[in-house]
Design a protein around this motif. Structure first.
Motif, short mmCIF file in Angstrom:
data_model
loop_
_atom_site.label_atom_id
_atom_site.label_comp_id
_atom_site.label_asym_id
_atom_site.label_seq_id
_atom_site.Cartn_x
_atom_site.Cartn_y
_atom_site.Cartn_z
N GLN A 170 -90.15 -8.96 -92.72
CA GLN A 170 -89.75 -7.49 -92.93
C GLN A 170 -90.87 -6.65 -92.88
N SER A 171 -92.30 -7.06 -93.19
CA SER A 171 -93.30 -6.01 -93.03
C SER A 171 -93.83 -5.42 -91.66
N ILE A 172 -93.03 -6.06 -90.36
CA ILE A 172 -93.35 -5.49 -89.17
C ILE A 172 -92.52 -4.08 -89.15
N GLY A 173 -91.61 -3.92 -89.79
CA GLY A 173 -90.84 -2.45 -89.91
C GLY A 173 -89.74 -2.46 -88.81
N ALA A 174 -89.85 -1.16 -88.20
CA ALA A 174 -88.28 -0.88 -87.37
C ALA A 174 -88.30 -1.68 -86.16
N GLU A 175 -89.53 -2.34 -85.74
CA GLU A 175 -89.49 -3.10 -84.36
C GLU A 175 -88.96 -4.56 -84.73
N ARG A 176 -88.68 -5.07 -85.85
CA ARG A 176 -88.41 -6.34 -86.10
C ARG A 176 -87.23 -6.80 -85.29
N TRP A 177 -86.04 -6.20 -85.38
CA TRP A 177 -84.85 -6.61 -84.93
C TRP A 177 -84.95 -6.73 -83.37
N ASP A 178 -85.58 -5.92 -82.61
CA ASP A 178 -85.89 -5.79 -81.38
C ASP A 178 -86.77 -7.05 -80.87
N ASN A 179 -87.69 -7.52 -81.71
CA ASN A 179 -88.55 -8.78 -81.48
C ASN A 179 -87.59 -9.99 -81.54
N ILE A 180 -86.78 -9.80 -82.48
CA ILE A 180 -85.81 -11.07 -82.80
C ILE A 180 -84.91 -10.95 -81.74
N ALA A 181 -84.19 -10.18 -81.13
CA ALA A 181 -83.27 -10.10 -80.09
C ALA A 181 -84.26 -10.64 -78.94
N ASP A 182 -85.19 -10.34 -78.56
CA ASP A 182 -86.07 -10.65 -77.61
C ASP A 182 -86.24 -12.25 -77.60
N HIS A 183 -86.79 -12.60 -78.84
CA HIS A 183 -86.84 -14.18 -78.83
C HIS A 183 -85.81 -15.12 -78.67
N VAL A 184 -84.32 -14.18 -79.23
CA VAL A 184 -83.08 -15.18 -79.09
C VAL A 184 -82.71 -15.07 -77.53
N GLY A 185 -82.85 -13.93 -76.89
CA GLY A 185 -82.35 -13.99 -75.45
C GLY A 185 -81.14 -13.46 -74.91
N SER A 186 -80.35 -14.35 -75.63
CA SER A 186 -78.86 -14.28 -75.23
C SER A 186 -77.96 -13.12 -76.12
N ARG A 187 -78.75 -12.70 -77.22
CA ARG A 187 -78.10 -11.63 -77.86
C ARG A 187 -78.93 -10.25 -77.94
N ASN A 188 -78.16 -9.27 -78.30
CA ASN A 188 -78.73 -8.09 -78.53
C ASN A 188 -79.27 -7.80 -80.06
N LYS A 189 -79.63 -6.65 -80.12
CA LYS A 189 -80.29 -6.24 -81.47
C LYS A 189 -79.19 -6.23 -82.45
#
Length: 427
Positions: free
Chosen positions: A387-406
């Motif tokens: 959570q310390s990353i901030g607002a970009e956290r869920w964008d990075n998570i979506a990119d890591h999963v690949g097949s799902r959006n934010k």
């Protein structure tokens, strides 16, 4: 003294020592020291030089006069410090101050001693008054006790006489059953009659007819009063039962769904809301399917009950039912998926991907399940991007999963949190 501006004769004496020194401290000389000028004004060649010479002479005169006055003041100070008369005056003044101080301390000490004696005297008087008051109260209690004992003795005597008089008349009864009832009525009547009434009845016992009439009248009046009191008590008990019944019915109006709505409404309208309890009552009347007659007093009493120990048991029961409803809805979704095309039960419990389904010529996205690989990627991403990353956290998570959006990742995370909370509530 010969250079003093005012010619005043100074008489030195014991009583005028201060005047003598005041004269010399205020001494003002008329000497101007012009005869000691080093520069001669007549030798100046021009007006500017004469002005300059005058300025130098004036400054030098002032300096000499200041030095002379300082010399005189130093001499006066020396004389004042060594004057035996001044020393005697100071010593006398010091002694007078010390004597006044000692006298003041002595007066204060005497005043405190007087106050202490007065306080002790007042306390002694108060103790004596308190002891006298207690003695008088004790004597009064003894007198009242003796009077009460005497009164009780007279009452017992009059009751015994009245009982004997009624017994001589066979309790005014005709058969055995009436005798028992008459004896019971007599016992109740003796408890309620005063001493004067019993004396009057006993005095009238010499005339049997008169005694019979008076006794029956008093007995009928007593029975009537007892009957009225019994009716009044029954009326009060009935009213109390009705009030209790009404309160019980009001408290039983809340069903389990309505209690869930009440908990939700209390969170929606926190303390500080204008007309909070009326607003919560209107909310329940609007959304409840069973009862539409809630009032603010019903809401307040139910909230207090929920905050008590009994309310804690009720909350746990509601949480358990909420979890059961959640499981039931999940099983219905599993059955629908099996009938629709048949995904595995594990994938179905994990909720939603989208497939396009035609409905009346319009294509909608239908949520489909997360696969085990996607779930694992999501868990890794949650650990990798805190959570310390901030607002970009869920964008990075979506990119890591690949097949799902934010939004899908955020929704999946919320679903998992709700499932965990529901399991904990069930435990």
């Amino acid at each position: 003294k010969q250079w003093y501006q005012r010619r005043v004769a100074i008489t030195a004496g014991i009583d005028k020592v201060n005047d003598f020194y005041n004269f010399w401290y205020d001494f003002k000389s008329w000497r101007e020291y012009s005869y000691l000028d080093e520069e001669e004004r007549e030798k100046a060649e021009c007006k500017e030089e004469r002005r300059y010479i005058d300025k130098l002479n004036k400054t030098e005169r002032l300096r000499r006069k200041k030095e002379e006055m300082a010399r005189i003041h130093e001499l006066v100070n020396t004389c004042y410090a060594c004057d035996p008369r001044i020393k005697a005056f100071n010593e006398e003044r010091k002694n007078r101050k010390q004597e006044a101080k000692l006298a003041k301390q002595e007066a204060y000490k005497k005043e405190q001693e007087a106050l202490k004696l007065e306080k002790e005297e007042n306390e002694r008087i108060q103790r004596e008054l308190e002891a006298q008051r207690q003695l008088e109260a004790k004597e009064k209690a003894e007198v009242e006790k003796k009077e009460r004992q005497k009164q009780n003795k007279l009452i017992k005597s009059e009751r015994k006489k009245l009982r004997e008089n009624v017994k001589n008349c066979n309790y005014f009864a005709t058969d055995g059953q009436n005798v028992v009832k008459s004896m019971e009525n007599l016992d109740l009547l003796l408890l309620s009659l005063s001493l004067d009434d019993m004396k009057k009845l006993n005095e009238s016992s010499k005339d049997t007819n008169n005694f019979t009439v008076k006794y029956r009248n008093i007995l009928e009046s007593h029975l009537t009063d007892q009957e009225n009191k019994t009716k009044e008590n029954l009326m009060k008990a009935k009213q109390s039962q009705e009030v209790h019944k009404e309160q019980t019915s009001n408290s039983d109006k809340f069903t389990t769904p309505d209690i869930a709505l009440l908990v939700k409404a209390v969170k929606m309208f926190p303390p500080g809301t204008i007309n909070r309890w009326c607003t919560i009552a209107d909310y329940l009347n609007l959304h409840s399917t069973l009862c539409k007659t809630y009032e603010s007093k019903d809401i307040i009493s139910k909230v207090k009950k929920l905050q008590s120990k009994e309310g804690d048991d009720l909350k746990s029961k509601i949480n358990k039912q909420a979890y059961e409803n959640f499981e039931k809805s999940q099983k219905q979704r599993i059955d629908e998926v099996h009938h629709a095309g048949g995904l595995s039960s594990r994938d179905t419990m994990n909720t939603s991907l989208a497939e396009e389904v035609a409905t009346n010529g319009v294509f909608k996205k239908k949520k489909t399940a997360w696969t085990s690989d996607e779930q694992k990627l999501l868990e890794d991403a949650l650990k990798k991007f805190p959570q310390s990353i901030g607002a970009e956290r869920w964008d990075n998570i979506a990119d890591h999963v690949g097949s799902r959006n934010k939004k899908d990742c955020m929704r999946r995370y919320k679903d998992l949190v709700e499932q965990i909370k529901a399991k904990k509530a069930k435990q």
